[in-house]
Design an enzyme around this catalytic site. Structure first.
Site: not given
Length: 830
Positions: A619-620, A622
């Protein structure tokens, strides 16, 4: 007249009575005076002798032998050490103060701790005695303190010494120290704070052990060990206080040269035990380093005793002696009938010292009857005694399994060897096998494991190669494909060591290894030892028999160890019962070890391992970063997985147990190993406990990329099932990708400013294709979502506050800049 006579007689009687009373009084006074004088003389005599006795505890009696130590003064034998405080209030970590990172004695101390599998922490001993933190949350961090140089402990400043002594008393922590004089001249001096003298720079000889020392656990008090001890820099302790007990004694070679002189022929302590009767702290002081084997044994016992038995070695030792290459040796090096008889006789002899001892014979049937006539008769004698031994298979032709690139060829070889075994009555159900030269066991050749199971139902093997051959103390076991792999030990005998007088370095080198050397301590420090020997070691001079008979005798003479042998499968279960943490393997890079490259298939290459990893977290952003990376012509990703799509998830899941061959199959063979960059992205690596250790082991030079965003946003996006990217990646991906290229050192430089375009409909940057078309992430990526309400943000910001502070400290230590969101969060704390 009569009246006067009566009066005269009465006066005479009174005078006589008074004179008698006076004489009795005089005799009484004289007797009392005599009694007092005798009492004084007797008291002085015993006081003098008692003092003399106590001051000469380290000298014992002149010309005593170890057998006379039972006649030591009564107090020496009966004095008990102070009771240690509850050691369970401290962690089982040893704090070791060394003189330098490379000091010889410091390395010897660490070697023993590592071999014993004890945790330790090293500190360079400072001049003033500054201490690391000794406690954490009211719990002691260390169970034992060791000083390589005891003078650093003795000469600590008063403040630090007070802190350390208070810690030792409160947590029941003992101290071990070593004193080795550096000045070349003979020395006699008093140790500050201790009521005894020391003599330094001595040559000593003829040592023995105090049988009454409470330290003794592994060590057994044995006969006098005659001869010179190594070195001329020994320190002996002259004890004059009953609170200190000698542990090891030795004689000084030239006592007449000392000032003041000491008694010739007397025993003096080279190791003493401070019983803790004075200040509640028990200490063990060594008058030299650990070069002398008996000091090593006592050091092991001192660690056990002072740790309250929490750092102790079991007395049970399991030994299995493998004889490889049965039938394989060259003519003139093999066993004849007399050698086989000697093998059987020695096996029976060893069973008196090693319970259930049985030689374990590894065979390659192709070479049966390929020696001289006498050696062929020896082959037949072996097979005629087949039930007397245990047996295990090598390869039929003794070839290395990694040379066979398909499983069917290995199966054919094994079937031939099994057919030979059945024809000659060799048991085929032991479940144990050894590959020639350990080929295919580690690094793993999957075809070998599968063929072993199909033909022989193998459940256990052994190798000296995991994780590496040297240092031997790092050898470990693991389980792969349901086959238990145990560490194998060498014993100084190889195929070419067949004559005693021609032993490398001379016969004394072999005897030194057996009598307190490498082979002896292999048994002492390893609860389970599988020794590799060879057929040729049991013909010729029969060095194999010589070695293990003398080893068993020496172990029995000087230790309390209980030697025994178990069949291989039972031995493997025992091993992993003792070391359950070793069941999971830790794969190494095969190309980092020349020995491993030599026994690894030439069809495999380490070029298929990634040069960098994108580790998440989830959730960043990636997935977006993954898309941007593969746009670069020199950056290659793994092929997709049927279950986890673009992520292999090798280091954090059960896929790891499939082995590195399975992992490398996901990557292409790079066309240019210098300029091509293989990578994989698995977002779950970030929070995995196993992934860092596993990745560092297999790809230690790989670079790491991670994305950090405000954890409040990440938590909120997770709850909404949406993906929120890091701020900079979201707003300016071209700049981010320029930094990624610079970090990786990838070339040629790829211009992301021309390759990316902002899609106003998606609200995200996408890849720009020909004719103005774009390639964006899937529908589930980059969507807008309702803004987070102030209460939720305040709650999450508070929840992550301490974690953000720790993250900022970590980034500061690593020299990394703080992300903008983290700077904003830290400003809220002001």
């Amino acid at each position: 007249m009569v009246l006067l006579l009566e009066q005269s007689e009465g006066s005479t009687c009174n005078m006589s009575f008074i004179m008698k009373l006076h004489r009795h009084f005089q005799r009484t006074v004289i007797l009392l005076a005599t009694f007092c004088m005798v009492s004084i003389i007797i008291s002085a005599y015993y006081l003098y002798n008692g003092y003399k006795q106590e001051s000469e505890l380290s000298e014992m009696a002149l010309e005593v032998d170890c057998g006379d130590l039972q006649h030591l003064p009564y107090r020496l034998m009966e004095v008990k050490p102070a009771k240690l405080s509850d050691t369970s209030r401290s962690d089982t970590t040893v704090l070791v103060f060394v003189e330098s990172q490379y000091s010889s004695l410091g390395q010897d101390i660490i070697m023993i701790l590592e071999s014993s599998r004890f945790q330790y922490h090293i500190e360079i001993a400072p001049g003033k005695g500054d201490l690391p933190a000794l406690t954490e949350k009211s719990r002691g961090k260390y169970i034992l303190i060791i000083y390589e140089n005891i003078l650093k402990y003795i000469n600590m400043d008063a403040w630090n010494r007070s802190l350390l002594d208070k810690y030792c008393v409160e947590y029941g922590v003992g101290v071990i120290g070593f004193h080795k004089t550096s000045d070349k001249s003979l020395q006699s001096f008093q140790l500050k704070g201790f009521p005894f003298s020391v003599y330094g720079n001595l040559a000593v000889k003829d040592c023995c052990i105090n049988p009454h020392s409470p330290l003794l656990h592994v060590t057994k008090s044995s006969k006098l060990e005659k001869g010179s001890l190594p070195g001329t820099d020994w320190t002996v302790f002259q004890i004059n206080h009953s609170a200190y007990q000698p542990v090891i004694f030795a004689k000084v070679k030239t006592p007449e040269n000392l000032s003041p002189p000491i008694s010739k022929g007397a025993f003096h302590a080279t190791v003493i035990h401070d019983l803790g009767l004075h200040d509640g702290i028990q200490r063990v002081l060594f008058g030299n380093n650990l070069n002398f084997w008996l000091h090593k044994l006592i050091f092991i016992d001192a660690v056990s005793f002072l740790s309250g038995k929490r750092l102790t070695l079991s007395l049970d030792r399991y030994i299995l002696v493998d004889i490889d290459d049965i039938f394989v040796g060259k003519e003139g090096t093999r066993m004849n009938t007399n050698d086989v008889k000697a093998l059987l006789d020695t096996q029976n002899l060893l069973r008196a010292q090693i319970t259930n001892f049985t030689f374990n014979l590894g065979f390659s049937g192709k070479f049966y009857h390929t020696g001289t006539e006498e050696e062929d008769e020896g082959d037949d004698r072996l097979l005629g005694s087949v039930d007397e031994f245990w047996w295990f298979p090598h390869m039929w032709s003794h070839m290395q399994p990694h040379l066979f690139h398909n499983e069917s060829s290995l199966v054919e070889q094994m079937i031939l060897n099994k057919k030979f075994a059945l024809e000659h009555g060799i048991p085929t159900d032991m479940g144990y096998a050894v590959a020639p030269h350990h080929s295919g066991v580690y690094p793993v050749h999957v075809q070998l494991y599968e063929a072993w199971k199909k033909v022989w139902n193998i459940r256990i093997t052994s190798t000296e190669e995991y994780p590496h051959l040297k240092p031997a103390r790092y050898r470990r076991g693991f389980i792969h494909k349901n086959i238990m792999v145990l560490p194998r030990q060498t014993c100084g005998l190889f195929t070419h060591t067949i004559f005693y007088k021609e032993y490398p370095g001379g016969p004394k080198e072999l005897d030194k290894s057996i009598q307190g050397g490498e082979l002896f301590f292999t048994v002492v420090l390893n609860p389970i030892s599988i020794f590799m020997t060879h057929l040729s070691n049991y013909g010729n001079d029969r060095l194999g028999l010589y070695t293990f008979v003398n080893l068993a005798n020496f172990v029995q003479s000087w230790t309390n160890l209980r030697l025994q042998t178990l069949p291989p499968v039972q031995l493997a279960h025992k091993y992993f019962e003792l070391f359950p943490d070793q069941k999971d393997p830790l794969w190494q890079n095969p190309c980092d070890d020349k020995r491993h490259r030599d026994i690894w298939s030439k069809e495999k290459t380490c070029d298929r391992l990634p040069k960098f990893l994108v580790i998440g977290p989830q959730k960043t952003g990636t997935t977006a970063l993954y898309l941007f990376l593969v746009m670069h012509p020199s950056i290659l990703s793994n092929s997709p997985s049927p279950k986890t799509f673009e992520e292999v998830q090798f280091f954090n899941r059960n896929n790891y147990h499939r082995g590195i061959d399975w992992y490398m199959d996901f990557f292409p063979v790079p066309s240019n190993v210098t300029t091509d960059f293989l990578f994989e992205k698995s977002a779950n690596y970030f929070h995995s406990e196993e992934a860092p250790k596993r990745a560092a082991s297999l790809v230690p030079k790989a670079k790491i990329i991670t994305i950090l965003i405000d954890p409040s946003d990440r938590a909120y996006s997770w709850y909404q099932l949406l993906i929120i990217d890091g701020q900079q990646l979201r707003t300016d991906p071209a700049t981010v990708m320029d930094e990624v290229q610079k970090f990786l050192g990838v070339s040629p430089h790829y211009n992301y400013s021309e390759a990316l375009t902002f899609d106003s409909h998606k609200g995200f940057w996408c890849q720009l294709l020909e004719e103005g078309k774009t390639k964006c992430l899937g529908k589930s990526k980059g969507r807008k979502y309702p803004p987070m309400d102030p209460d939720s943000r305040a709650f999450l910001s508070s929840y992550y506050r301490e974690h953000n502070v720790e993250l900022s400290k970590l980034l500061h230590r690593l020299g990394q800049p703080l992300p903008s969101w983290l700077r904003q969060e830290l400003q809220k704390l002001r």
